[in-house]
Design an enzyme around this catalytic site. Sequence first.
Site, PDB file in Angstrom:
ATOM      1  CE  LYS A 207       3.762 -11.641 -34.885  1.00  0.00           C
ATOM      2  NZ  LYS A 207       3.728 -13.298 -34.794  1.00  0.00           N
ATOM      3  NE  ARG A 249       6.030 -14.543 -28.529  1.00  0.00           N
ATOM      4  CZ  ARG A 249       6.823 -13.406 -29.115  1.00  0.00           C
ATOM      5  NH1 ARG A 249       5.979 -12.798 -29.919  1.00  0.00           N
ATOM      6  NH2 ARG A 249       8.012 -13.464 -29.066  1.00  0.00           N
TER       7      ARG A 249
HETATM    8  N1  PMM Z   1       6.033 -14.338 -33.028  1.00  0.00           N
HETATM    9  C1  PMM Z   1       7.191 -13.866 -33.186  1.00  0.00           C
HETATM   10  C2  PMM Z   1       8.047 -14.650 -32.088  1.00  0.00           C
HETATM   11  N2  PMM Z   1       7.980 -15.611 -31.570  1.00  0.00           N
HETATM   12  N3  PMM Z   1       6.266 -17.070 -30.922  1.00  0.00           N
HETATM   13  C3  PMM Z   1       5.067 -17.617 -31.014  1.00  0.00           C
HETATM   14  N4  PMM Z   1       4.632 -18.748 -30.541  1.00  0.00           N
HETATM   15  N5  PMM Z   1       4.204 -17.185 -31.772  1.00  0.00           N
HETATM   16  C4  PMM Z   1       4.518 -15.906 -32.707  1.00  0.00           C
HETATM   17  O1  PMM Z   1       3.576 -15.388 -33.290  1.00  0.00           O
HETATM   18  C5  PMM Z   1       5.518 -15.304 -32.429  1.00  0.00           C
HETATM   19  C6  PMM Z   1       6.712 -16.199 -31.738  1.00  0.00           C
HETATM   20  C7  PMM Z   1       7.778 -12.322 -33.507  1.00  0.00           C
HETATM   21  O2  PMM Z   1       7.303 -11.386 -33.123  1.00  0.00           O
HETATM   22  P1  PMM Z   1       8.387 -10.566 -32.079  1.00  0.00           P
HETATM   23  O3  PMM Z   1       9.723 -10.377 -32.776  1.00  0.00           O
HETATM   24  O4  PMM Z   1       7.799  -9.421 -31.389  1.00  0.00           O
HETATM   25  O5  PMM Z   1       8.886 -11.576 -30.818  1.00  0.00           O
END
Ligand code: PMM
Length: 264
Positions: A207, A249
């Site tokens: 991030k 995650r």
């Molecule tokens: N971050 C992203 C997408 N989905 N879901 C949860 N539960 N927690 C998060 O921090 C989260 C998420 C954004 O990241 P990405 O674009 O790499 O999927």
Amino acid sequence: MPADAVAAGAVMGVLNVTPDSFSDGGRFLDHGAALEHGRRLVEEGAAIVDVGGESTRPGADPVGPEEEVRRVLPVVAGLAGRVRVSIDTRHAEVARAAVSAGATIVNDVSASLGEVAAELGVGWVAMHMRGDPRTMQDEPVYGDVVAEVRDFLVGRADWAAEAGVGEVWIDPGIGFGKTSRHNLELLAALPALVETGWPVIVGVSRKRFLGVLAAASDGTDGQTSPDDRREGSIAAATWAYASGVEVVRAHDVLATVQAAQVVG
Ligand code: PMM
């Protein structure tokens, strides 16, 4: 404990079937490539693979549920026999379709689908987000970010449990309507979230705030690319596990599994 319960120290692998996610956007839009990557995440030790068909990066345009279903369904169905699959969505129709294809967790960045998860009899992740992805980074302001996020999440978790969800997680939503300072305050306060008694999931992987920190430490003010944020991601994941977080995650599953093992 249910047979498919997720043990503490688990990794949720990220699989975005989107053209525009900030880190892996466009890489897995093809269903064959997405399935191959999903299988690799399983081999690397992911306990859950999180399949998403809509980018939630800051400024992203929303996607209609039909397109989201078209993107994710074959991928969910292809992985569901091998690993627990979560569906990363804000839309009830997408959650329903994904669960009928084998997903067993609704990963809900809008924290609004608790009743849908109850009706479907699956797990639910309630994530905190300020506003929506299009506008969430427009000068987010909090009085006390930790107290506000914690109280919101506990309220949603209580509500979902009341509605009948048997497996609820809470997630502070790093980067969702938060400045780098807010993100760091929330990470520092992970033990306070753990103390609520609800199992905690956190997503720090690649991030932007990690790029901000790295750029500051080497004296430059340029941003690093998401692919250059792996070391920071593992450092943050290690801190999260040491704080008692159950699930991280992550895009880099193997390294995150190793971080969890080190923490023990
Ligand atoms: N971050 C992203 C997408 N989905 N879901 C949860 N539960 N927690 C998060 O921090 C989260 C998420 C954004 O990241 P990405 O674009 O790499 O999927």
